[in-house]
Design a protein around this motif. Structure first.
Motif, PDB file in Angstrom:
ATOM      1  N   ARG A  45       0.827  -1.211   0.000  1.00 44.80           N
ATOM      2  CA  ARG A  45       0.000   0.000   0.000  1.00 44.80           C
ATOM      3  C   ARG A  45       0.857   1.256   0.000  1.00 44.80           C
ATOM      4  N   PRO A  80      -5.240  -4.323  -5.456  1.00 43.52           N
ATOM      5  CA  PRO A  80      -5.278  -4.273  -3.991  1.00 43.52           C
ATOM      6  C   PRO A  80      -5.722  -5.610  -3.401  1.00 43.52           C
ATOM      7  N   GLU A  81      -5.431  -5.783  -2.130  1.00 40.11           N
ATOM      8  CA  GLU A  81      -5.830  -6.999  -1.419  1.00 40.11           C
ATOM      9  C   GLU A  81      -7.338  -7.199  -1.534  1.00 40.11           C
ATOM     10  N   PRO A  84     -10.815  -5.455  -4.860  1.00 42.69           N
ATOM     11  CA  PRO A  84     -12.074  -4.716  -4.824  1.00 42.69           C
ATOM     12  C   PRO A  84     -12.461  -4.157  -6.186  1.00 42.69           C
TER      13      PRO A  84
END
Lengths: 307, 244
Positions: A45, A80-81, A84
């Motif tokens: 991030r 991203p994790e 999304p």
């Protein structure tokens, strides 16, 4: 290319990432490994510019992520994790939205959209609402979004999570294909993935880098590096084989599994015992189903250095 | 500008992806009409103006605007799409404004759909259409200020219900500041300057001036500054809490 220096993230009482510094170059697929909560996602991030580091810096293709955030993000594709995406949109609508933000237009836009839809096998569901898709499809929509603008740097947080074995294989192949001229960072906790796609692996625990090596180099740290396993045909020879292996010079220990009739000789550090074991088996006339030389066990290395 | 428009378009399309937007507009129109004709005594007054219509807008907005704004950032944070959006090559500003303009455009559309009441009053008499136009403008500006408050409250939480309640409470406080109930309490002891200061913080005071047809620069500025203040606050809150 990605470069981080003393990258650190502190929350009130917790240091999530502590002085992480590494450099990844085009052609490299860097595997980011570590137990859950080790700081993998926080590190990614910070490189993606989503959260600001407490200390240190990160740059993408020479653009500092804090001082030149737009240039850095333009060079980056980021998954991203949890992959999304806007659930109420259609797959095509969502990718069109990202294409607009990425400044893709005209012929190139059409060509790139067509390419990612085809490459990630999203064509048949392009008109479907993302909310109605299975987890595997949604993950692929996330990857499609990340590679849409053909970025020189890719950061993928758990790209194969939730995919079935065929889809995992597909995504790994895709990563392998793109690796030639891109810098790719992949976080995962699936160790087989490291062997399958990565040219280099960084293991991170409690926010620090504890190992930075090739997958082969990591495996060589295992006590099973160069261990030899004999798989026997007859139970009658099991006891004798075990005793004979224990008596060999340079064998540190012997592990035997009676049910599978297998005996593993683990060498003392740095020794090569394959020839000696092979000769022994021939001399004693063991009936063998197989003889195996191990390169090392990543999971064992992982446990040893992150425990 | 291009990115603001892209984000606004996506957000606006999101409103209409579910029936919620249509239901909202319907409720808004029904309530606006009910307030005007029953509580406002539109016919009984015997005057050709839309005062009974606009008088109730602040109270209508008090509950309906938080319902629009609660989703703005809370939903992005809950679903994690905020990470996707803010790692695209867009600035935080473009995202804040794009989403705010989408909500405002949606409100403007709902407000525009009240046009039958304007036709009605023109059919029944000859109202001052300049005053009506000014009142519409004032109502739209006030809606924008409510939305900016709602945007900020939505950025504070991942929970839409909490975002709704926070927005309603803050908007209520901003409305009440101009109510005689509050002002009288101040008037009893405070110097006139303080009473004026409190009153000048109120949506109500400024809206009523515009609704009477007086387009004073200070009233326009007030709504503009309120929007700017809460949108800046939205960006600050997001910057601090987006990853939580």
């Amino acid at each position: 290319m990605i470069r981080t220096e003393r990258l650190t993230k502190r929350y009130d009482t917790l240091t999530a990432v502590d002085g992480v510094g590494f450099e990844a170059r085009p052609g490299e697929v860097l595997g980011f490994l570590g137990p859950n909560g080790a700081g993998k996602t926080t590190t990614m991030r910070m490189i993606a510019g989503f959260i600001a580091p407490s200390e240190g810096s990160a740059s993408i293709c020479g653009h500092d992520v804090e001082r030149a955030p737009l240039a850095a993000r333009a060079a980056l594709g980021y998954l991203p994790e949890g992959a999304p995406s806007y659930g109420e949109m259609s797959v095509r609508g969502f990718l069109e939205f990202v294409a607009s933000l990425r400044g893709l237009a005209g012929e190139r836009r059409r060509e790139r959209l067509g390419h990612v839809l085809e490459r990630l096998a999203l064509g048949p569901v392009a008109a479907q609402t993302i909310d109605t898709l299975s987890k595997g499809f949604r993950r692929r929509v996330g990857i499609a979004q990340a590679i849409l603008h053909d970025p020189p740097v890719l950061i993928l947080d758990e790209p194969t999570d939730g995919l079935d074995p065929n889809q995992k294989h597909e995504v790994r192949e895709l990563i392998g294909e793109m690796a030639a001229d891109k810098t790719i960072v992949v976080s995962t906790h699936i160790l087989e993935e490291v062997d399958a796609v990565c040219t280099r692996a960084i293991i991170i625990a409690n926010g620090r880098i504890v190992a930075d090596d090739t997958p082969q180099g990591l495996a060589a740290r295992s006590r099973y590096h160069n261990a030899v396993t004999l798989r026997l045909e007859h139970a009658a020879q099991f006891g004798a084989a075990r005793a004979a292996l224990e008596a060999l010079p340079q064998v540190g220990s012997v592990e035997a599994a009676e049910r599978e009739l297998s005996v593993t000789a683990v060498p003392v550090t740095g020794a090569r015992i394959f020839d000696a074991v092979n000769a022994l088996a021939a001399r004693e006339g063991y009936a063998l189903k197989g003889i195996e030389l191990e390169s090392g066990r990543l999971d064992e290395v992982f446990r040893t250095i992150t425990a | 500008m291009h990115h603001i428009a892209t984000i606004m378009k996506r957000e606006l399309a999101g409103y209409f992806a579910t029936p919620v937007a249509y239901v909202f507009i319907l409720i808004f129109l029904v309530l606006a009409a009910a307030f005007t004709f029953y509580l406002g005594g539109f016919y009984e007054r015997g005057q050709a103006d839309l005062a009974p219509f606009f008088t109730f807008h602040p109270w209508l907005y008090l509950f309906l605007i938080p319902a629009i704004s609660m989703r703005l950032w809370a939903e992005e944070r809950r679903s994690g799409t905020i990470e996707l959006l803010l790692t695209q090559p867009v600035t935080l500003w473009q995202a804040v404004l794009g989403k705010f303009f989408a909500a405002w455009a949606f409100t403007a559309a709902a407000l525009a759909l009240t046009f039958p009441i304007w036709i009605t009053v023109n059919y029944l008499g000859s109202p001052d259409n300049g005053v009506i136009l000014a009142a519409y403008l004032g109502s739209l500006l006030m809606a924008g200020a409510f939305l900016a408050v709602g945007s900020c409250m939505s950025a504070l939480t991942r929970n839409q219900v909490i975002a709704f309640i926070l927005a309603a409470v803050v908007c209520f406080a901003l409305l009440l500041a101009g109510f005689p109930l509050v002002l009288d309490a101040f008037r009893a002891w405070a110097p006139q300057a303080l009473v004026d200061a409190v009153a000048s913080l109120s949506f109500l005071t400024h809206f009523e001036a515009i609704a009477r047809g007086v387009l004073d620069l200070r009233d326009l500025l007030y709504f503009g500054l309120t929007m700017a203040f809460f949108l800046i606050a939205t960006a600050i809150v997001l910057d601090a809490r987006k990853s939580e």
